[in-house]
Design a protein around this motif. Structure first.
Motif, short mmCIF file in Angstrom:
data_model
loop_
_atom_site.label_atom_id
_atom_site.label_comp_id
_atom_site.label_asym_id
_atom_site.label_seq_id
_atom_site.Cartn_x
_atom_site.Cartn_y
_atom_site.Cartn_z
N VAL A 252 -1.72 8.81 -12.50
CA VAL A 252 -2.56 7.76 -11.93
C VAL A 252 -2.88 6.70 -12.98
O VAL A 252 -2.84 5.49 -12.69
CB VAL A 252 -3.85 8.36 -11.33
CG1 VAL A 252 -4.84 7.28 -10.93
CG2 VAL A 252 -3.52 9.24 -10.14
N ALA A 253 -3.21 7.10 -14.19
CA ALA A 253 -3.56 6.14 -15.25
C ALA A 253 -2.39 5.21 -15.56
O ALA A 253 -2.59 4.00 -15.77
CB ALA A 253 -4.01 6.88 -16.50
N ASP A 254 -1.18 5.74 -15.58
CA ASP A 254 0.02 4.93 -15.84
C ASP A 254 0.22 3.91 -14.73
O ASP A 254 0.47 2.73 -14.99
CB ASP A 254 1.23 5.86 -15.98
CG ASP A 254 2.51 5.10 -16.26
OD1 ASP A 254 2.51 4.22 -17.15
OD2 ASP A 254 3.53 5.39 -15.60
N LEU A 255 0.09 4.36 -13.50
CA LEU A 255 0.25 3.46 -12.36
C LEU A 255 -0.84 2.40 -12.37
O LEU A 255 -0.57 1.21 -12.16
CB LEU A 255 0.22 4.25 -11.05
CG LEU A 255 0.30 3.43 -9.77
CD1 LEU A 255 1.55 2.57 -9.72
CD2 LEU A 255 0.25 4.37 -8.57
N SER B 55 0.82 -1.21 0.00
CA SER B 55 0.00 0.00 0.00
C SER B 55 0.86 1.26 0.00
O SER B 55 0.57 2.22 -0.73
CB SER B 55 -0.93 0.02 1.22
OG SER B 55 -1.88 -1.00 1.12
N GLU B 56 1.89 1.26 0.81
CA GLU B 56 2.76 2.42 0.87
C GLU B 56 3.56 2.60 -0.42
O GLU B 56 3.77 3.73 -0.87
CB GLU B 56 3.70 2.33 2.08
CG GLU B 56 2.98 2.47 3.40
CD GLU B 56 2.19 3.77 3.52
OE1 GLU B 56 2.72 4.83 3.12
OE2 GLU B 56 1.05 3.72 3.99
N ALA B 57 4.00 1.50 -1.04
CA ALA B 57 4.72 1.60 -2.31
C ALA B 57 3.81 2.17 -3.40
O ALA B 57 4.23 3.01 -4.20
CB ALA B 57 5.25 0.23 -2.72
N VAL B 58 2.56 1.73 -3.42
CA VAL B 58 1.60 2.26 -4.40
C VAL B 58 1.36 3.74 -4.15
O VAL B 58 1.35 4.55 -5.08
CB VAL B 58 0.28 1.46 -4.38
CG1 VAL B 58 -0.80 2.15 -5.19
CG2 VAL B 58 0.51 0.04 -4.89
N GLU B 59 1.19 4.11 -2.90
CA GLU B 59 0.95 5.52 -2.56
C GLU B 59 2.13 6.40 -2.97
O GLU B 59 1.95 7.48 -3.53
CB GLU B 59 0.66 5.67 -1.07
CG GLU B 59 0.43 7.09 -0.62
CD GLU B 59 -0.77 7.77 -1.26
OE1 GLU B 59 -0.80 9.02 -1.26
OE2 GLU B 59 -1.67 7.07 -1.75
N ASN C 226 4.30 5.76 -5.30
CA ASN C 226 4.30 5.79 -6.75
C ASN C 226 3.29 6.80 -7.26
O ASN C 226 3.54 7.53 -8.23
CB ASN C 226 3.95 4.41 -7.32
CG ASN C 226 5.16 3.65 -7.77
OD1 ASN C 226 5.57 3.77 -8.91
ND2 ASN C 226 5.71 2.85 -6.87
N ARG C 227 2.13 6.86 -6.63
CA ARG C 227 1.05 7.76 -7.04
C ARG C 227 1.51 9.21 -6.97
O ARG C 227 1.10 10.04 -7.77
CB ARG C 227 -0.18 7.56 -6.15
CG ARG C 227 -1.39 8.35 -6.61
CD ARG C 227 -2.51 8.29 -5.61
NE ARG C 227 -2.17 8.91 -4.33
CZ ARG C 227 -2.15 10.23 -4.11
NH1 ARG C 227 -2.44 11.07 -5.06
NH2 ARG C 227 -1.84 10.70 -2.91
N LEU C 228 2.38 9.51 -6.03
CA LEU C 228 2.88 10.87 -5.89
C LEU C 228 3.88 11.24 -6.99
O LEU C 228 4.13 12.42 -7.21
CB LEU C 228 3.53 11.04 -4.52
CG LEU C 228 2.59 10.86 -3.32
CD1 LEU C 228 3.39 10.90 -2.02
CD2 LEU C 228 1.48 11.89 -3.33
N GLU C 229 4.45 10.24 -7.65
CA GLU C 229 5.49 10.47 -8.65
C GLU C 229 5.02 10.24 -10.09
O GLU C 229 5.72 10.63 -11.02
CB GLU C 229 6.69 9.56 -8.39
CG GLU C 229 7.34 9.77 -7.04
CD GLU C 229 8.04 11.11 -6.94
OE1 GLU C 229 8.53 11.62 -7.96
OE2 GLU C 229 8.06 11.68 -5.83
N ARG C 230 3.87 9.58 -10.26
CA ARG C 230 3.45 9.17 -11.60
C ARG C 230 2.01 9.56 -11.87
O ARG C 230 1.26 9.84 -10.95
CB ARG C 230 3.55 7.64 -11.72
CG ARG C 230 4.94 7.12 -11.51
CD ARG C 230 4.96 5.63 -11.37
NE ARG C 230 4.51 4.97 -12.59
CZ ARG C 230 4.44 3.66 -12.71
NH1 ARG C 230 4.74 2.88 -11.71
NH2 ARG C 230 4.03 3.12 -13.83
#
Length: 71
Positions: free
Chosen positions: A46-49, A34-38, A40-44
């Protein structure tokens, strides 16, 4: 050492520390995911992630061929 090898070693070390603190292994892995996804969301975008996560989810079964493979 590849970045994937490094990431696996780091994750194993995190899980070991979580077990030393008495945390459940599955709950610990879910929290790390969950933290890794979160993060990632801050850097990418949303659609790509979301697309990458969907690809990973669609290909979880190691016995199944990938949905898309380059020749």
């Amino acid at each position: 050492m590849s970045v994937h090898q490094w990431a696996r070693q780091e994750l194993e070390a995190c899980l070991e520390r979580a077990l030393e603190r008495g945390f459940d292994p599955l709950l610990s892995l879910r929290a790390l995911l969950s933290e890794a996804v979160e993060m990632n969301r801050l850097e990418r975008e949303v659609a790509d992630l979301a697309q990458e996560l969907q690809f990973l989810a669609d290909n979880l079964d190691p016995e199944r061929d990938y949905a898309f493979m380059r020749p």
